[in-house]
Structure formats: C-alpha cells, structure tokens
Design an enzyme around this catalytic site. Structure first.
Site, short mmCIF file in Angstrom:
data_model
loop_
_atom_site.label_atom_id
_atom_site.label_comp_id
_atom_site.label_asym_id
_atom_site.label_seq_id
_atom_site.Cartn_x
_atom_site.Cartn_y
_atom_site.Cartn_z
CB SER A 61 42.81 34.89 50.06
OG SER A 61 44.16 34.67 49.77
CE LYS A 64 44.59 31.38 48.96
NZ LYS A 64 45.34 32.50 49.42
CE1 TYR A 189 45.79 31.04 45.10
CE2 TYR A 189 47.53 32.34 44.10
CZ TYR A 189 46.76 32.02 45.20
OH TYR A 189 46.95 32.68 46.39
CE1 TYR A 241 44.94 34.01 54.08
CE2 TYR A 241 44.98 36.24 54.93
CZ TYR A 241 44.69 35.36 53.93
OH TYR A 241 44.14 35.82 52.78
CB VAL A 259 46.05 40.78 49.72
CG1 VAL A 259 46.73 40.01 50.83
CG2 VAL A 259 46.16 40.06 48.38
N1 GLN Z 1 46.68 36.49 45.04
C1 GLN Z 1 47.19 36.62 46.36
C2 GLN Z 1 48.50 35.84 46.49
O1 GLN Z 1 48.62 34.83 45.88
C3 GLN Z 1 46.19 36.13 47.35
C4 GLN Z 1 46.68 36.23 48.77
C5 GLN Z 1 45.66 36.75 49.74
O2 GLN Z 1 44.63 37.30 49.39
N2 GLN Z 1 45.98 36.63 50.99
O3 GLN Z 1 49.39 36.23 47.17
#
Ligand code: GLN
Length: 305
Positions: A61, A64, A189, A241, A259
């Site tokens: 993420s 992002k 993505y 988050y 993650v």
């Molecule tokens: N690739 C992970 C997903 O789509 C990214 C989520 C994350 O890092 N929180 O679930």
C-alpha cells in the site's frame, strides 16, 4: 543519529513477536517476521541505516502514495474528489461495507484499496500500461533507483488471490466510479503493490515529500508544493487506515504502511524515513516498525503536532 537508531532497533525488536505476517497473500506469508530495519534520508544528503534495512520487501500500500500523487498531477483536486474523498476511515483497508453504505458510494480516501484503485484509473495514459509506467516512473524517481523491479512471485500470488480487490473494483464499476476494464486496472494495481524496495528506497521516497516535491534524489523537481501538501495531509489522516488517529497521536508524522511490513514516514522539511517490520498488527500496520517510529519521534521531537 547512528547510535540512536542502532539502539532503538535493538530495543524494539521484541515487538516482532507480537505481530503476524500477512497470510491472505500467500507469498507474503513466507516473509521473516523477525525482521526490523530503518533508513533515514535527511534533506541535504545524509543517509542513516540500521537493522535489516537492506532486506527487500514489496511496497504494497505504500505504492498508493505515488499513485495518488500522479492522479493529483493529472486532475484538479476538484475533479479527483468527485470520485474519491479525502476522509478518514474507521474500517479496514479492504472494506466493502464502506463503499456500499457510506459517502455516496465513493471510496473514502486514496490510501485504502478502493480509493487507490480508483486513483490509478484517473492517472493519465492512453492505455493501462501507460498508466502503470507513469506511476512506476514516479516511484523510481522518488526512490532515486532506476533498478526497481516487480517481485514476480508476489505479483502472481496477489493476482491469484485478489478477489476482494476484484469485488471492490467491480462494485465501483457498477456505480460509475470506474469506467475502464477491471481486470486490466487491477493488473496495474497488483504490479504496483509488488514492486520490490528496501528501507533506503522508501526513506528516499519519503524524503521527496519532506522537501515538498522540489528535490528528487537526482536533484530535479518532481511535483509541486501543493501536491506534496495534499499528499502529506491525506497520509496524516488516512495513511494507516483505521489506525491513523493512533499513529498521529503516538508518532505524529504523515505515514503510509503496507502489508509487506513497510512504513513510509515524512518529517516535513527535515527527513524521510523508511522502516521494515513484516510482523503486522490486526489493522495491517507493522507493529515493531510503528513502535520504532514512536520512540524515534519522541527522542528527536519529530511530531508535527
Ligand atoms: N496488495 C495489498 C492488497 O491489495 C495491499 C494492501 C495493503 O498493503 N494494506 O490487499
């Protein structure tokens, strides 16, 4: 600085036992939960590293943020926020409930999965491949590393198991937030999430935000101050988050987790920080990485608040 970060890595390594590596992407389950590392990129060139900073991990993420920066460059904020809000969430990063029941079916913010997928769709490019290349180029420029590659095993693993993201994207297509091919969009993505970095790459990326986009590691400007300001504001309110409020209180920096165990943190006008700790808390944020940043922020007085 070197003594401080060596000491803080040592002190906080105990926290790795309290967290768990992500397993919903099977390839991430193979990560070593015991890792903890940090890199700091000070504006003006000094670079500091400690612990397992050289171990590669995937951006997840954290990607992002550069995706949102590209979307901001290619659209006015007014146009962008017609499709994606900049409001914090009280739900997890892959919540479906939020999309259906809140905020007129718009993703709450670009730091959660739905919002990031929508942001990627708004990045300029005649094809999805062009959108990918545009964001990948931004990531390489921010990290000052032209050698960055996709971890193919993680990419395949995400693609095979990414049904929650498919659900979010198809839902957004049904409500008109997305108007392009869902599978192709998700492929972009998944590839962005699977870009392999180390702590130093992430620290340099954060360093560009710390300098308001005016200096990339090769010295050239990358984005304008207003874009940097919006990105930092969204990171500070949404980047962890539903843990963003706690992070603001305990660390006090614009941050973005992934993650894969990484956290990118920005100390405006001063430094960029990248940490790695693959053992996550229940909200998907690096547990020991967070504690390490908390101590560092306290000792050096880094909180922006
Ligand atoms: N690739 C992970 C997903 O789509 C990214 C989520 C994350 O890092 N929180 O679930």
């Amino acid at each position: 600085m070197q003594n401080t970060i060596d000491r803080l890595v040592k002190k906080n390594r105990k926290w790795v036992k309290k967290g768990h590596v992500a397993t919903y992407i099977p390839e991430l389950a193979k990560q070593d939960p015991g890792l903890l590392g940090i890199s700091i990129s000070e504006l003006g060139c000094d670079q500091w590293n400690a612990g397992d900073w050289q171990v590669p991990f995937t951006l997840q993420s954290i990607a992002k943020v550069p995706a949102f920066i590209c979307a901001l460059q290619d659209n006015t904020l007014e146009v962008l926020t017609r499709k994606i809000s900049v409001a914090p969430t009280a739900n997890g990063f892959n919540s479906i409930e939020n999309l259906e029941t809140r905020n007129e079916q718009k993703p709450l913010n670009p730091m959660i999965n739905s919002g990031a997928i929508a942001a990627i769709s708004m990045v300029s490019g005649a094809s999805l491949e062009e959108k990918f290349q545009r964001i990948f180029h931004m990531i390489k420029k921010m990290a000052g590393n032209t050698n960055l590659k996709i971890n193919q095993a993680v990419y395949c693993s995400e693609k095979q198991t990414g049904d929650r993201n498919r659900s979010l994207a198809y839902y957004m297509k049904s409500t008109g937030i997305i108007d392009i091919d869902v599978e192709e969009l998700l492929d972009v993505y998944f590839r962005l999430c699977s870009i392999e970095v180390n702590c130093q790459d992430v620290a340099k990326m954060a360093g560009v935000l710390a300098g308001d986009g005016n200096f990339s590691p090769d010295g050239s400007p990358l984005f304008d101050t207003q874009t940097a300001k919006i990105a930092k504001a969204v990171m500070a309110t949404c980047g962890m988050y539903d843990g963003s409020g706690d992070f603001a209180v305990e660390v006090g920096l614009p941050g973005k987790s992934g993650v894969g165990g990484g956290i990118m943190a920005v100390v405006p006008k001063k430094m960029g920080i990248g940490v790695l700790g693959p053992a996550l808390d229940i909200k998907g944020n690096s547990l020991a990485g967070w504690k390490l940043l908390q101590d560092l922020s306290l000792e050096l007085g880094l909180s922006i608040f």
